[in-house]
Design an enzyme around this catalytic site. Structure first.
Site, PDB file in Angstrom:
ATOM      1  N   GLY A   1       0.840  -1.193   0.000  1.00 63.49           N
ATOM      2  CA  GLY A   1       0.000   0.000   0.000  1.00 63.49           C
ATOM      3  C   GLY A   1       0.875   1.243   0.000  1.00 63.49           C
TER       4      GLY A   1
ATOM      5  N   CYS B   1      -4.480  22.819  19.182  1.00 69.06           N
ATOM      6  CA  CYS B   1      -4.041  23.236  20.513  1.00 69.06           C
ATOM      7  C   CYS B   1      -3.493  22.027  21.260  1.00 69.06           C
ATOM      8  CB  CYS B   1      -5.206  23.847  21.270  1.00 69.06           C
ATOM      9  SG  CYS B   1      -6.105  25.045  20.291  1.00 69.06           S
TER      10      CYS B   1
HETATM   11  C1  LIG Z   1      -1.879  -2.749   5.739  1.00 66.52           C
HETATM   12  C2  LIG Z   1      -1.756  -4.040   5.039  1.00 66.52           C
HETATM   13  C3  LIG Z   1      -1.066  -4.113   3.828  1.00 66.52           C
HETATM   14  C4  LIG Z   1      -0.320  -2.951   3.230  1.00 66.52           C
HETATM   15  O1  LIG Z   1       0.750  -2.590   4.020  1.00 66.52           O
HETATM   16  P1  LIG Z   1       1.764  -1.405   3.539  1.00 66.52           P
HETATM   17  O2  LIG Z   1       2.687  -1.258   4.680  1.00 66.52           O
HETATM   18  O3  LIG Z   1       0.927  -0.210   3.296  1.00 66.52           O
HETATM   19  O4  LIG Z   1       2.426  -1.899   2.292  1.00 66.52           O
HETATM   20  C5  LIG Z   1      -1.058  -5.322   3.171  1.00 66.52           C
HETATM   21  N1  LIG Z   1      -1.679  -6.414   3.693  1.00 66.52           N
HETATM   22  C6  LIG Z   1      -2.349  -6.368   4.857  1.00 66.52           C
HETATM   23  C7  LIG Z   1      -3.005  -7.591   5.363  1.00 66.52           C
HETATM   24  C8  LIG Z   1      -2.396  -5.192   5.580  1.00 66.52           C
HETATM   25  O5  LIG Z   1      -3.037  -5.155   6.746  1.00 66.52           O
END
Ligand SMILES: *Cc1c(COP(=O)(O)O)cnc(C)c1O
Length: 404
Positions: A262, A338
């Site tokens: 991601g 704040c």
């Molecule tokens: C959050 C997550 C990802 C992506 O992780 P990144 O660090 O954003 O690459 C992939 N697989 C699962 C199961 C996740 O929870």
């Protein structure tokens, strides 16, 4: 920063600020380069939770093999925007309604987190079938990583001891097809560490599959590819990573590997742009107070780092008093909240920063706006902009795989 992006930022009006700008062209080029670095037999899913901005998802849809979604909300959002892109539904704590929704939506994979969840699924199937991966929390040594989801006691995935109960349930229910295993254990690993972890996952998974006579067709090794906020140009080495995966697959011609990054996909395409409202010195430390803050860009608070930024100076100053400024000194950039936690970057050297200058925070394309506590203090939300100069050709057209 690309000149067209700088130009676009310059054309934002004061009323637009704070603003998020997503550079869709840069995003496309980046994901294209990731795709090109991956060998045959590796499928690329994008983990939508990193950033589910509609135009980002649409830009990615053509370049990925699927989206990983982790809630009913993400599922319907992503399905609506990219109806033809396969979905993998994962995440802990799936409700019965969410599982039913995933079946109704025809999600291509379900990542099963526990035996209970699997049993719940069987009650919802009716005459439908489901393709599942069992998510397992493997007993591996992760060393030092930014975020560990497994390798220690954790609510994510199931203990290896639970796998056999799941396998037996599946063996007795022809509606459920066990495609293999899922293991997302850590976030923030660079390519060689990530490969070493995948090596352990594969070796462990094959041992398990062999022992219980399961055909391991697919292993999803998760996301977590490292992103370096201190050195924005040190991009995860996708070429080395792809070459390593190719070596793994050469020995396993029938295996499909899936990855679901991601952060490393979208982080570079996003910029959070705002302006300096005030500059003050307090007991020897200089502070720049910016419009907006961590209720818009949560990343530096969540990860406790300095968000990298560029200053875009504005020369207009119409007030009858001297323009407050900081010069050749460390400045702490804070927001309007704040709370002393509203810090975007701490004691960072600046050549010159003046009230009215714009500040563009880089690496704001993942876990930024969508993880922020938007309602705190009731400040207005940022405006959102997408730069998509797909038709503009620059230079010789070759893309150096380095951003921003
Ligand atoms: C959050 C997550 C990802 C992506 O992780 P990144 O660090 O954003 O690459 C992939 N697989 C699962 C199961 C996740 O929870």
């Amino acid at each position: 920063m690309r000149p067209v992006l700088r130009d676009r930022i310059g054309r934002l009006t004061d009323d637009d600020l704070p603003a998020y700008i997503y550079d869709l062209r840069a995003l496309r080029e980046h994901v294209h380069a990731i795709r090109a670095a991956l060998p045959q037999g590796v499928e690329l899913l994008y983990a939508a939770k990193a950033n589910s901005d509609p135009r980002i998802l649409q830009a990615l849809a053509a370049h990925v093999d699927g989206f990983e979604v982790a809630s009913g909300g993400e599922l319907s959002h992503v399905r609506g925007l990219a109806p033809d892109t396969p979905l993998a539904f994962g995440g802990p704590g799936k409700t019965q309604a969410e599982l039913a929704q995933a079946l109704d939506a025809g999600a291509e994979r379900l990542h099963i987190e526990s035996e209970h969840e699997l049993r719940l699924l069987t009650t919802l199937l009716g005459d439908r079938s489901a393709d599942v991966l069992l998510r397992v929390n493997l007993p591996v040594d992760l060393g030092r990583v930014a975020l560990a989801m497994g390798g220690h006691p954790s609510p994510f995935g199931m203990d290896p001891a639970q796998l056999d109960g799941c396998r037996e349930l599946i063996a007795s229910d022809p509606r459920i097809r066990l495609r293999g295993l899922h293991s997302h254990l850590a976030s923030g690993l660079q390519a060689q560490a990530q490969l070493a972890l995948i090596d352990q996952i594969l070796t462990w998974g094959e041992g398990w599959a062999h022992d219980c006579g399961v055909d391991l067709a697919e292993v999803n090794v998760g996301g977590g590819m490292g992103v370096d906020y201190t050195h924005p140009h040190r991009v995860f080495d996708w070429s080395a990573f792809g070459a390593g995966l190719a070596r793994f697959l050469a020995r396993r011609p029938r295996l499909t590997l899936r990855i679901e990054p991601g952060r490393s996909v979208t982080v570079y395409c996003g910029w959070y742009v705002t302006e300096v409202l005030d500059i003050k010195s307090s007991r020897g430390e200089t502070f720049a107070v910016l419009r907006g803050g961590t209720h818009h860009l949560r990343t530096p608070a969540a990860k406790q780092h300095d968000q990298p930024f560029e200053v875009i100076s504005g020369d207009v100053w119409l007030r009858p008093w001297a323009r407050p400024e900081a010069r050749d000194e460390p400045v702490t950039l804070v927001g309007q909240l704040c709370t002393p936690k509203d810090v975007l970057a701490r004691r960072v050297m600046v050549e010159r920063l003046r009230v009215g200058d714009r500040v563009a925070f880089a690496m704001a394309g993942a876990y930024a706006w969508n993880i922020a506590h938007h309602a705190f203090l009731m400040h207005p939300h940022p405006t959102f902009h997408h730069l998509d100069d797909a038709e503009v050709s620059v230079g010789c057209g070759t893309y150096a795989h380095q951003m921003p």
